[in-house]
Motif scaffolding. Sequence first.
Motif, mmCIF file in Angstrom:
data_model
loop_
_atom_site.group_PDB
_atom_site.id
_atom_site.type_symbol
_atom_site.label_atom_id
_atom_site.label_comp_id
_atom_site.label_asym_id
_atom_site.label_seq_id
_atom_site.Cartn_x
_atom_site.Cartn_y
_atom_site.Cartn_z
ATOM 1 N N GLY A 184 -15.022 41.695 56.012
ATOM 2 C CA GLY A 184 -15.376 41.169 57.322
ATOM 3 C C GLY A 184 -14.384 40.140 57.822
ATOM 4 N N LEU A 185 -13.915 39.275 56.923
ATOM 5 C CA LEU A 185 -12.931 38.262 57.310
ATOM 6 C C LEU A 185 -11.613 38.911 57.725
ATOM 7 N N ALA A 186 -11.178 39.918 56.973
ATOM 8 C CA ALA A 186 -9.926 40.599 57.304
ATOM 9 C C ALA A 186 -10.016 41.279 58.668
ATOM 10 N N THR A 187 -11.150 41.918 58.944
ATOM 11 C CA THR A 187 -11.327 42.576 60.235
ATOM 12 C C THR A 187 -11.335 41.557 61.361
ATOM 13 N N ALA A 188 -12.029 40.446 61.156
ATOM 14 C CA ALA A 188 -12.087 39.389 62.172
ATOM 15 C C ALA A 188 -10.692 38.817 62.442
ATOM 16 N N ALA A 189 -9.916 38.595 61.401
ATOM 17 C CA ALA A 189 -8.568 38.041 61.568
ATOM 18 C C ALA A 189 -7.677 38.996 62.362
ATOM 19 N N CYS A 190 -7.782 40.283 62.062
ATOM 20 C CA CYS A 190 -6.962 41.270 62.776
ATOM 21 C C CYS A 190 -7.409 41.401 64.231
ATOM 22 N N LEU A 191 -8.700 41.291 64.483
ATOM 23 C CA LEU A 191 -9.192 41.299 65.863
ATOM 24 C C LEU A 191 -8.704 40.063 66.619
ATOM 25 N N ARG A 192 -8.718 38.919 65.948
ATOM 26 C CA ARG A 192 -8.205 37.695 66.562
ATOM 27 C C ARG A 192 -6.737 37.878 66.952
ATOM 28 N N ASP A 193 -5.978 38.516 66.086
ATOM 29 C CA ASP A 193 -4.567 38.754 66.375
ATOM 30 C C ASP A 193 -4.384 39.702 67.564
ATOM 31 N N GLN A 194 -5.369 40.584 67.775
ATOM 32 C CA GLN A 194 -5.321 41.521 68.901
ATOM 33 C C GLN A 194 -5.875 40.904 70.189
ATOM 34 N N GLY A 195 -6.421 39.692 70.099
ATOM 35 C CA GLY A 195 -6.996 39.043 71.266
ATOM 36 C C GLY A 195 -8.374 39.545 71.637
ATOM 37 N N VAL A 196 -9.079 40.134 70.672
ATOM 38 C CA VAL A 196 -10.413 40.687 70.917
ATOM 39 C C VAL A 196 -11.469 39.712 70.395
ATOM 40 N N PRO A 197 -12.435 39.289 71.222
ATOM 41 C CA PRO A 197 -13.505 38.405 70.736
ATOM 42 C C PRO A 197 -14.464 39.167 69.824
ATOM 43 N N PHE A 198 -15.197 38.458 68.996
ATOM 44 C CA PHE A 198 -16.103 39.093 68.033
ATOM 45 C C PHE A 198 -17.165 38.103 67.599
ATOM 46 N N VAL A 199 -18.187 38.627 66.944
ATOM 47 C CA VAL A 199 -19.209 37.809 66.289
ATOM 48 C C VAL A 199 -19.377 38.344 64.875
ATOM 49 N N VAL A 200 -19.373 37.452 63.877
ATOM 50 C CA VAL A 200 -19.609 37.818 62.482
ATOM 51 C C VAL A 200 -20.982 37.299 62.083
ATOM 52 N N ASN A 236 -6.661 48.501 71.276
ATOM 53 C CA ASN A 236 -6.067 49.400 72.268
ATOM 54 C C ASN A 236 -7.020 49.623 73.439
ATOM 55 N N VAL A 237 -8.285 49.852 73.138
ATOM 56 C CA VAL A 237 -9.281 50.050 74.197
ATOM 57 C C VAL A 237 -9.477 48.764 74.989
ATOM 58 N N TRP A 238 -9.530 47.648 74.273
ATOM 59 C CA TRP A 238 -9.749 46.345 74.909
ATOM 60 C C TRP A 238 -8.635 46.026 75.912
ATOM 61 N N ARG A 239 -7.394 46.222 75.507
ATOM 62 C CA ARG A 239 -6.271 45.910 76.388
ATOM 63 C C ARG A 239 -6.241 46.830 77.608
ATOM 64 N N GLU A 240 -6.533 48.095 77.387
ATOM 65 C CA GLU A 240 -6.531 49.045 78.500
ATOM 66 C C GLU A 240 -7.601 48.697 79.525
ATOM 67 N N GLU A 241 -8.787 48.342 79.032
ATOM 68 C CA GLU A 241 -9.877 48.009 79.956
ATOM 69 C C GLU A 241 -9.632 46.670 80.639
ATOM 70 N N THR A 242 -9.034 45.734 79.934
ATOM 71 C CA THR A 242 -8.693 44.451 80.542
ATOM 72 C C THR A 242 -7.664 44.639 81.651
ATOM 73 N N LYS A 243 -6.694 45.525 81.418
ATOM 74 C CA LYS A 243 -5.678 45.808 82.428
ATOM 75 C C LYS A 243 -6.321 46.422 83.675
ATOM 76 N N ARG A 244 -7.265 47.348 83.481
ATOM 77 C CA ARG A 244 -7.923 47.995 84.627
ATOM 78 C C ARG A 244 -8.763 46.997 85.420
ATOM 79 N N GLN A 245 -9.426 46.084 84.704
ATOM 80 C CA GLN A 245 -10.241 45.067 85.392
ATOM 81 C C GLN A 245 -9.363 44.156 86.240
ATOM 82 N N LYS A 246 -8.195 43.774 85.722
ATOM 83 C CA LYS A 246 -7.279 42.935 86.499
ATOM 84 C C LYS A 246 -6.774 43.669 87.733
ATOM 85 N N MET A 247 -6.505 44.950 87.579
ATOM 86 C CA MET A 247 -6.028 45.739 88.719
ATOM 87 C C MET A 247 -7.105 45.827 89.801
#
Length: 421
Positions: free
Chosen positions: A34-50, A397-408
């Motif tokens: 769980g910690l490893a997944t959270a750290a990698c999500l943090r690096d991707q800029g994706v929020p999460f709850v553990v 990948n999904v998070w960034r794509e959807e964030t880009k569409r929301q900004k547009m």
Amino acid sequence: MENVFSLMASEECLSDRRCIWVNGPVIVGAGPSGLATAACLRDQGVPFVVVERSDCIASLWQKRTYDRLKLHLPKKFCQLPKMPFPDHYPEYPTKRQFIDYLESYANHFDIKPEFNKSVESARFDETSGLWRVRTTAAGEEMEYICRWLVVATGENAERVVPEINGLKTEFNGEVVHACEYKSGEKFRGKRVLVVGCGNSGMEVSLDLAKHNAITSMVVRSSVHVLPREIMGRSTFGISVTLMKWLPLWLVDKLILILSWLVLGSLSNYGLKRPNIGPMELKSKTGKTPVLDIGALEKIKSGDVGIVPAIKRFSRSHVELVDGQKLDIDAVVLATGYRSNVPSWLHESEFFSKNGFPKSPFPQAWKGKSGLYAAGFTRKGLAGASADAVNIAQDIGNVWREETKRQKMRRNVGHRRCISVA
């Protein structure tokens, strides 16, 4: 978002249960996976709850391991993504050092699990297309609503206690599982039977013998015992290197020859090897070979006795299948652990009844409808780290794509229109 609002306003969410929308994945479990997944999500800029049922990270390591435990593999095979072990750590870090590393890891990536929250159920809502994760904490129910769910409760969530004739009903000595065992000091001078001959059973037997307990270990079936190191190099590391160039069967043959040169024949001591090699057995069944750190010396000297399977227990002794009767004072059950996923995850397509993904490695990390699994590869911490990287990249990948569409869409909505008529 309309689906979220309609779900949050549903009859269930308007009950006494609090409902919380999570703008990202919910990760169940604050162990290494769980910690490893959270750290990698943090690096991707994706929020999460553990969410974590215990009151600390890595509760298995902190509360359910014996004092003398060290990592069985060199630290380079056990570090989590994006943060190596400190340089001053030894090749095989101790239990305390590994816990310190995990706590530093959580602090470095600002991972703050919600502790003491036990997941009672998690199910996918087909109508809304969202996951509903129901937890309890101090009698209070809470439901998390999320698009992605990461199962990171691990392969060792619950102890396995076998049904053995007379153990619960007749035997009047002390019985503990290996997860409750801390040290052989309290068993000094006592006659102790260790049930199980995996890495835990071997290490517990070694620890008992070093504390002058009269130790016997039950070996019901064949087992691969390998030296932890061969000519100063990690046996596991040698295997990994060889597997890059050679077929698995040949790697096994070479490793067994090298092990025989180091350890000699073990059949005279009641330890028989399986018909298939250690790496192939691990690949097919997940059964890990024993990496010896001193137990064999105690077995060869007679300080740890090897006995066959158990027939039944009585008040103060155990009867074995070969007719032997041993007087014993205590029993340590080194009988392993199991996944608890089927008890709370309402899903049957991705996970099987044994609590492991149905798909084999390396496809075992991703299911459907935003469901993921971290740490179920039977490949240790390296496998959990690989899962974490894959999961975070997929969601990112999904998070960034959807964030880009929301900004547009926002930019389009604020565009000024100038008439040229």
